[in-house]
Design an enzyme around this catalytic site. Structure first.
Site, mmCIF file in Angstrom:
data_model
loop_
_atom_site.group_PDB
_atom_site.id
_atom_site.type_symbol
_atom_site.label_atom_id
_atom_site.label_comp_id
_atom_site.label_asym_id
_atom_site.label_seq_id
_atom_site.Cartn_x
_atom_site.Cartn_y
_atom_site.Cartn_z
ATOM 1 N N HIS A 100 -47.458 -19.461 -23.836
ATOM 2 C CA HIS A 100 -48.288 -18.900 -24.913
ATOM 3 C C HIS A 100 -48.036 -17.397 -25.074
ATOM 4 O O HIS A 100 -47.633 -16.733 -24.114
ATOM 5 C CB HIS A 100 -49.770 -19.148 -24.630
ATOM 6 N N HIS A 101 -48.305 -16.904 -26.266
ATOM 7 C CA HIS A 101 -48.118 -15.471 -26.535
ATOM 8 C C HIS A 101 -49.136 -14.637 -25.746
ATOM 9 O O HIS A 101 -50.328 -14.948 -25.741
ATOM 10 C CB HIS A 101 -48.298 -15.224 -28.048
ATOM 11 N N GLY A 102 -48.674 -13.560 -25.133
ATOM 12 C CA GLY A 102 -49.573 -12.669 -24.382
ATOM 13 C C GLY A 102 -50.315 -11.720 -25.312
ATOM 14 O O GLY A 102 -50.182 -10.490 -25.221
ATOM 15 N N ASP A 103 -51.125 -12.284 -26.208
ATOM 16 C CA ASP A 103 -51.745 -11.488 -27.276
ATOM 17 C C ASP A 103 -52.751 -10.442 -26.795
ATOM 18 O O ASP A 103 -52.813 -9.331 -27.336
ATOM 19 C CB ASP A 103 -52.400 -12.412 -28.326
ATOM 20 N N THR A 126 -49.912 -16.086 -32.815
ATOM 21 C CA THR A 126 -49.393 -14.717 -33.008
ATOM 22 C C THR A 126 -48.087 -14.565 -32.213
ATOM 23 O O THR A 126 -47.710 -15.449 -31.457
ATOM 24 C CB THR A 126 -50.415 -13.676 -32.518
#
Ligand code: V1D
Ligand code: CA
Length: 469
Positions: free
Chosen positions: A212-215, A244
């Site tokens: 997953h994106h490290g938003d 994102t």
């Protein structure tokens, strides 16, 4: 039954048999067999509070803190704890968590219990984004403060140079926002740990290999050039959480903002395989280090990028994931190694045990020690390195051209960074946490010395010292 058969039955164990050895002796054998020793020339510290492992998000929730028990059991079964400084960190304080998070949010986390009736608002949104992904469970505040305390402890061991590589597998909760829980993450321990590193380090590189994106980390350091964030992840704006981290997500658009070009993203499609991923990792991380010249590195090692993960969609094997940690270690910077996602507990445990071995510089035998507790979870092969890419239900949708284009676009961003003035070590604000800890230690030492003196007096007076006979 003949006499010789009876004698055979009660014979001494055959060479190699282990059934009569104590557990300590079995671990001692593994240490020798695997050549485990304290690394030469550098220190690895391991930060784990077993209280975290008891937490439960609920029966249907994919996040299972119990995966940390499995991880620690493998690490101890191989005897890797003998090669590291092992710490049981205290929980982060309320004040430490508000170094990043809003007061009212921490206050909410500290008082909410499953018995409290949460009311969703008109749009069916729970306060602070609590709900299915981020449930309120018994011990939630303890859970948050424990995993955050471990990351802070690890970061402090790096900043005071007691450690060169510090590991916290319970941390890495990269989605938490300043005043909002998100994606199974409540407190952003990574942001707290990076803030600690920034007290001493001019430039910190954050690398995120969770699927997953490290938003949350990206958002926290969006407007600064003192942290460069780099996330590799599955990207689908609509159908994959958090939606994102596209390749045009590069930091603030205004070049006058110091954070411009310091947020880097590697959006990927389903099914990426070992060779392409490791090559891609080297192609982006190498130039990031060469150009940005970080003085400390944080790597989030989410295990959901492995093949066969319950929520993931990549086809990586354990050795390929580990190769990214190995490559990062080679830069020789103080390194903070954190966990993250990972929803097939047996593979999470295998991965993080393998990555612990990389940190201490040991090549482990592939068969798990037979005395590993819960060994039946690793059947049928009972190996550290099962073939996971075969369990992948995902075809590789990342063409060579697609990957070449992403690498080119990251390199393009780095050209701006190359041209910008590098961040010098200017004023470093005082590390109040460390000062306070030092004072507390002194007070405690003073109290211990007083107690010791009093006990000696009591013994002399025929008081409590009577038990000392
Ligand atoms: F499958 C589930 C069962 C129960 C509760 C939640 C889930 C679940 C699966 N995937 N939730 C998700 C993701 N959420 C959504 C929501 C639907 N929305 C409107 C949002 O798709 C969240 C995935 C979180 C991944 C966390 C992480 O792996 O990145 C992580 N890293 O460090 C800690 C966790
Ligand atoms: Ca990621």
């Amino acid at each position: 039954m003949t006499r010789s058969a009876v004698v055979n039955d009660y014979n001494h164990p055959q060479p190699g048999a282990t059934s009569t050895l104590t557990l300590d002796e079995k671990v001692a054998r593994e240490i020798i067999k695997n050549g485990i020793q304290r690394p030469k020339g550098y220190v690895v510290s391991y930060h784990a509070n077993p209280e975290v492992e008891r937490m439960h998000f609920g029966p249907k929730h994919p996040m299972k803190p119990w995966r940390l028990t499995l991880t620690n059991k493998i690490i101890v079964a191989y005897g890797m704890h003998e090669a590291m400084d092992v710490y049981v960190p205290r929980a982060a304080t309320y004040q430490e968590m508000t170094e990043y998070h809003k007061d009212d949010y921490i206050e909410f986390l500290s008082r909410i219990t499953p018995k409290d009736k949460l009311e969703p608002d008109n749009n069916n949104v729970w306060p602070y984004n609590m709900g299915d992904d981020c449930p309120v469970f018994d011990g939630l505040y303890d859970y948050c403060s424990l995993y955050s305390g471990a990351s802070l402890d690890a970061a402090r061991k790096l900043t005071n140079k007691q450690s060169n590589i510090a590991i916290n597998w319970s941390g890495g909760l990269h989605h938490a926002k300043k005043a909002e829980a998100s994606g199974f993450c409540y407190i952003n321990d990574i942001v707290l740990a990076i803030l600690q590193l920034l007290l001493y380090h001019p430039r910190v590189l954050y690398i995120d290999i969770d699927v997953h994106h490290g938003d949350g980390v990206e958002q926290a350091f969006w407007s600064t050039d003192r942290v460069m964030t780099l996330s590799l992840h599955k990207y689908d704006k609509v159908n994959y959480f958090p939606g994102t981290g596209g390749s045009d997500d590069i930091g603030p658009r205004n070049n006058a903002n110091p954070g411009a070009h310091h947020s880097l993203n590697v959006p990927l499609q389903d099914g990426i395989d070992d060779d392409s991923y490791v090559q891609l990792f080297k192609d982006v991380v190498g130039p990031c280090c060469d150009i940005y010249q970080p003085t400390a590195i944080v790597i989030q090692c989410g295990a959901d990028s492995l093949g066969g993960d319950r929520l993931g969609c990549f086809n990586l094997n354990i050795r390929a994931h580990g190769a990214c940690v190995e490559y990062t270690k080679k830069f020789g910077c103080p390194l903070l190694v954190l966990g993250g996602g990972g929803y097939t507990p047996r593979n999470v445990a295998r991965l993080w045990a393998h990555e612990t071995s990389i940190c201490i510089g040991t090549e482990l035998h592939r068969s798990l020690p037979s005395h590993t507790p819960f060994i039946e979870h690793f059947a049928p092969d009972k190996s550290l390195y099962p073939e996971l890419s075969q369990t992948g239900r995902y075809d590789n949708k990342n063409s060579d051209k697609y990957l070449r284009d992403i690498v080119a676009s990251v390199h393009e961003q780095l050209r701006y960074v190359e041209g910008s003035p590098s961040v010098q070590l200017q004023h470093v604000p005082p590390d109040l946490g460390a000062v306070r800890e030092e004072m507390e230690r002194e007070i405690e030492e003073e109290r211990d010395a007083k107690d010791h003196g009093r006990r000696r007096k009591e013994r002399g007076a025929g008081g409590r010292g009577e038990y000392a006979h």
